[in-house]
Design a protein around this motif. Sequence first.
Motif, mmCIF file in Angstrom:
data_model
loop_
_atom_site.group_PDB
_atom_site.id
_atom_site.type_symbol
_atom_site.label_atom_id
_atom_site.label_comp_id
_atom_site.label_asym_id
_atom_site.label_seq_id
_atom_site.Cartn_x
_atom_site.Cartn_y
_atom_site.Cartn_z
ATOM 1 N N LEU A 48 -24.546 -7.916 97.587
ATOM 2 C CA LEU A 48 -25.628 -8.536 96.824
ATOM 3 C C LEU A 48 -26.951 -8.121 97.435
ATOM 4 O O LEU A 48 -27.165 -8.276 98.641
ATOM 5 C CB LEU A 48 -25.485 -10.061 96.870
ATOM 6 C CG LEU A 48 -24.247 -10.643 96.181
ATOM 7 C CD1 LEU A 48 -23.865 -11.981 96.797
ATOM 8 C CD2 LEU A 48 -24.506 -10.802 94.685
ATOM 9 N N HIS A 49 -27.866 -7.614 96.596
ATOM 10 C CA HIS A 49 -29.133 -7.116 97.134
ATOM 11 C C HIS A 49 -30.301 -7.449 96.206
ATOM 12 O O HIS A 49 -30.558 -6.729 95.241
ATOM 13 C CB HIS A 49 -29.065 -5.598 97.334
ATOM 14 C CG HIS A 49 -30.202 -5.045 98.133
ATOM 15 N ND1 HIS A 49 -30.032 -4.366 99.328
ATOM 16 C CD2 HIS A 49 -31.548 -5.087 97.927
ATOM 17 C CE1 HIS A 49 -31.209 -4.009 99.801
ATOM 18 N NE2 HIS A 49 -32.146 -4.429 98.958
ATOM 19 N N PRO A 50 -31.010 -8.564 96.472
ATOM 20 C CA PRO A 50 -32.279 -8.781 95.772
ATOM 21 C C PRO A 50 -33.325 -7.812 96.328
ATOM 22 O O PRO A 50 -33.649 -7.852 97.520
ATOM 23 C CB PRO A 50 -32.621 -10.234 96.110
ATOM 24 C CG PRO A 50 -31.885 -10.529 97.378
ATOM 25 C CD PRO A 50 -30.657 -9.664 97.375
ATOM 26 N N LEU A 51 -33.825 -6.925 95.492
ATOM 27 C CA LEU A 51 -34.736 -5.874 95.942
ATOM 28 C C LEU A 51 -36.102 -6.465 96.292
ATOM 29 O O LEU A 51 -36.793 -7.004 95.429
ATOM 30 C CB LEU A 51 -34.892 -4.823 94.849
ATOM 31 C CG LEU A 51 -33.694 -3.904 94.649
ATOM 32 C CD1 LEU A 51 -33.711 -3.302 93.252
ATOM 33 C CD2 LEU A 51 -33.657 -2.812 95.708
ATOM 34 N N ARG A 52 -36.475 -6.360 97.559
ATOM 35 C CA ARG A 52 -37.806 -6.796 97.988
ATOM 36 C C ARG A 52 -38.740 -5.596 97.945
ATOM 37 O O ARG A 52 -38.398 -4.519 98.432
ATOM 38 C CB ARG A 52 -37.758 -7.341 99.418
ATOM 39 C CG ARG A 52 -37.479 -8.823 99.533
ATOM 40 C CD ARG A 52 -36.047 -9.199 99.323
ATOM 41 N NE ARG A 52 -35.807 -10.615 99.671
ATOM 42 C CZ ARG A 52 -34.634 -11.093 100.027
ATOM 43 N NH1 ARG A 52 -33.575 -10.301 100.062
ATOM 44 N NH2 ARG A 52 -34.495 -12.368 100.336
ATOM 45 N N GLY A 53 -39.922 -5.790 97.408
ATOM 46 C CA GLY A 53 -40.850 -4.686 97.260
ATOM 47 C C GLY A 53 -41.739 -4.480 98.462
ATOM 48 O O GLY A 53 -41.960 -3.356 98.905
ATOM 49 N N GLN A 54 -42.274 -5.548 99.036
ATOM 50 C CA GLN A 54 -43.229 -5.398 100.131
ATOM 51 C C GLN A 54 -42.507 -5.087 101.435
ATOM 52 O O GLN A 54 -41.393 -5.521 101.676
ATOM 53 C CB GLN A 54 -44.057 -6.682 100.271
ATOM 54 C CG GLN A 54 -44.759 -7.055 98.969
ATOM 55 C CD GLN A 54 -46.107 -7.690 99.198
ATOM 56 O OE1 GLN A 54 -46.956 -7.119 99.869
ATOM 57 N NE2 GLN A 54 -46.323 -8.864 98.633
ATOM 58 N N ASN A 55 -43.186 -4.356 102.320
ATOM 59 C CA ASN A 55 -42.504 -3.840 103.512
ATOM 60 C C ASN A 55 -42.114 -4.941 104.500
ATOM 61 O O ASN A 55 -41.286 -4.704 105.376
ATOM 62 C CB ASN A 55 -43.380 -2.784 104.209
ATOM 63 C CG ASN A 55 -44.635 -3.367 104.830
ATOM 64 O OD1 ASN A 55 -45.005 -4.508 104.583
ATOM 65 N ND2 ASN A 55 -45.304 -2.575 105.652
ATOM 66 N N ASN A 56 -42.674 -6.138 104.386
ATOM 67 C CA ASN A 56 -42.362 -7.181 105.362
ATOM 68 C C ASN A 56 -42.086 -8.533 104.724
ATOM 69 O O ASN A 56 -42.179 -9.561 105.382
ATOM 70 C CB ASN A 56 -43.506 -7.330 106.378
ATOM 71 C CG ASN A 56 -43.090 -8.112 107.609
ATOM 72 O OD1 ASN A 56 -41.982 -7.953 108.122
ATOM 73 N ND2 ASN A 56 -43.969 -8.982 108.083
ATOM 74 N N VAL A 57 -41.729 -8.562 103.437
ATOM 75 C CA VAL A 57 -41.465 -9.866 102.825
ATOM 76 C C VAL A 57 -40.215 -10.501 103.443
ATOM 77 O O VAL A 57 -40.150 -11.716 103.633
ATOM 78 C CB VAL A 57 -41.364 -9.760 101.286
ATOM 79 C CG1 VAL A 57 -40.117 -9.035 100.852
ATOM 80 C CG2 VAL A 57 -41.436 -11.129 100.642
ATOM 81 N N GLN A 58 -39.218 -9.680 103.827
ATOM 82 C CA GLN A 58 -38.060 -10.222 104.534
ATOM 83 C C GLN A 58 -38.459 -10.673 105.933
ATOM 84 O O GLN A 58 -38.056 -11.740 106.408
ATOM 85 C CB GLN A 58 -36.946 -9.186 104.615
ATOM 86 C CG GLN A 58 -35.673 -9.702 105.262
ATOM 87 C CD GLN A 58 -35.028 -10.819 104.465
ATOM 88 O OE1 GLN A 58 -34.755 -10.671 103.288
ATOM 89 N NE2 GLN A 58 -34.791 -11.964 105.104
#
Length: 571
Positions: free
Chosen positions: A203-213
Amino acid sequence: GFGHNNVDHCTRLCHASSVAALMENVGSGAVTATFNEIENADVAIVIGANPIENHPVAATYFKQFTKRGGKLIVMDPRGQALKRFASHMLQFRPGADVSMLNAIMHVIVEEGLYDQKYIDSYTENWDAERAHLKGFSPEKMADICGIDAETLRDVARVFAGGKAGMIFWGMGVSQHIHGTDNSRCLISLALMTGHVGRPGTGLHPLRGQNNVQGASDAGLIPMFLPDMQTVVSDDVRAKFAEVWGRDGGVNEPLDPNKGLTVTEIMDAVHTGDIRGMYVLGENPAMSDPDVAHARDALAKLEHLVVQDIFITETANYADVILPAAAFAEKSGTVTNTNRQVQLGRPAVPPPGEARADWWIEVELAKRLGLGWNYTHPSEVFAEMKLTMKSFDNISWERLERENAVTYPSLSPTDPGQPIVFGDGFPRLDGRARFTPADLIAPDDVPDAQYPMILTTGRQLEHWHTGSMTRRSKVLDTVEPEANCSLHPSTLRKLGVAPGGLVRLTTKRGSIEIMAREDRAVAPDMVFLPFAFVEAAANLLTNSAVDPFGKIPEFKFSAVKVENPKDQIAAE
């Protein structure tokens, strides 16, 4: 230092509902597999995302996957370039995600395509999920989601029949009042087919910003401390109070109450409960839903501090502006969508009086009497390691040598685990949970006065609120003018030629904007990018939120589309 948990960040406006569903059912808010694991898959779903425009690095892996013979199932109310690479393109009705996904899972149950061994070994609540799905046959759901029953059955068989399958999703899934339910369905789909914890699955919710995770991991969420540890736990707070209080650096005891989210903070400004705000690298004067409400809140504050690299729309409301260093001007780590902890190094010095964010925060903390004495970001990183198991075996020195390490890393030489949960989940008894999802209509549905559907998103050329990309001469030359996209038949009905102006009106406001002809948009829809301050999309969007993730419904608003010349003629 402030003595409360009212701290939030951009995940509230992009993947908060995904995180809520993942935490509830899997026990972790991060991806279970990196996007490059698609190299080992034979089937994949991409839903509510436009990777070629918004995640182009990941999109390269997706395209290569199909060239090797992988089957790519794309699901989105709006057509997109990835359609050319798809084995199936399901252009479903906006807001109908749950009906479509439940119908697909109904077929998997009905035809016995599920992985019973995996379900018995690693999950709970299967009987409730299976019973719930009986009422969602493709024949019943076809009229609701706009996808014919046979296509739904074919997709179910293809995905369930794959040896290794992945599911990727974006803000088209999460930015709804039923965004958590959308994500629950995707989690259930992966669990029932056993597509988790093995190479080529996850499962992979695609994060766009380089540091949102990384920002989420660091604790910039009002109900969590770092590493998604809940603020309501006495043991968790005691652990952090002990570490943070060593140098007399924190008020004790730590606040045991969940803090307010981005939109709740704005509401609290209007009620007078919040009178000051500190905004770093965020632009709520453009990014909040029903942005007139947010701008009124910013204007009402007794004191607003904005820390940023440019004078943003939010900074125009500030009492104090603190000039921050940009990414290429400072040292520090970011953690991306793949759980990769990456070290950034300064390439150029910051201009003028600009300083690194951590340096500014330390100086403010000293003036609040916190006694902080950090002299380098490596010291901050070392303190984070004391309370964050995700950083085990990842040190600053190691990052200086290797540049990037994926967490979890199992030893000082392990580059990191791209796949997690192969032997169970970080939940009670190690089991993931099935959570049934019912049909919930969007909050602001079309009617006679507002008969069409407005959806918003990013473009390839411009990022989010445009505070950086619209300052790029090259990008702004390519895409210089605010625009929306409408189907050719809709433009003909309006009597508007491509490139002409249309007026978009919702219950929140109205804008006039250039119209682009786009057959990928359904005739009853309009797509509106949100990077243009001169025609700000969020003047129109709805502030209703998902009850679990507290994320606004950016992806669905009832809208009226008019030819401005008609009104002039009438007057």
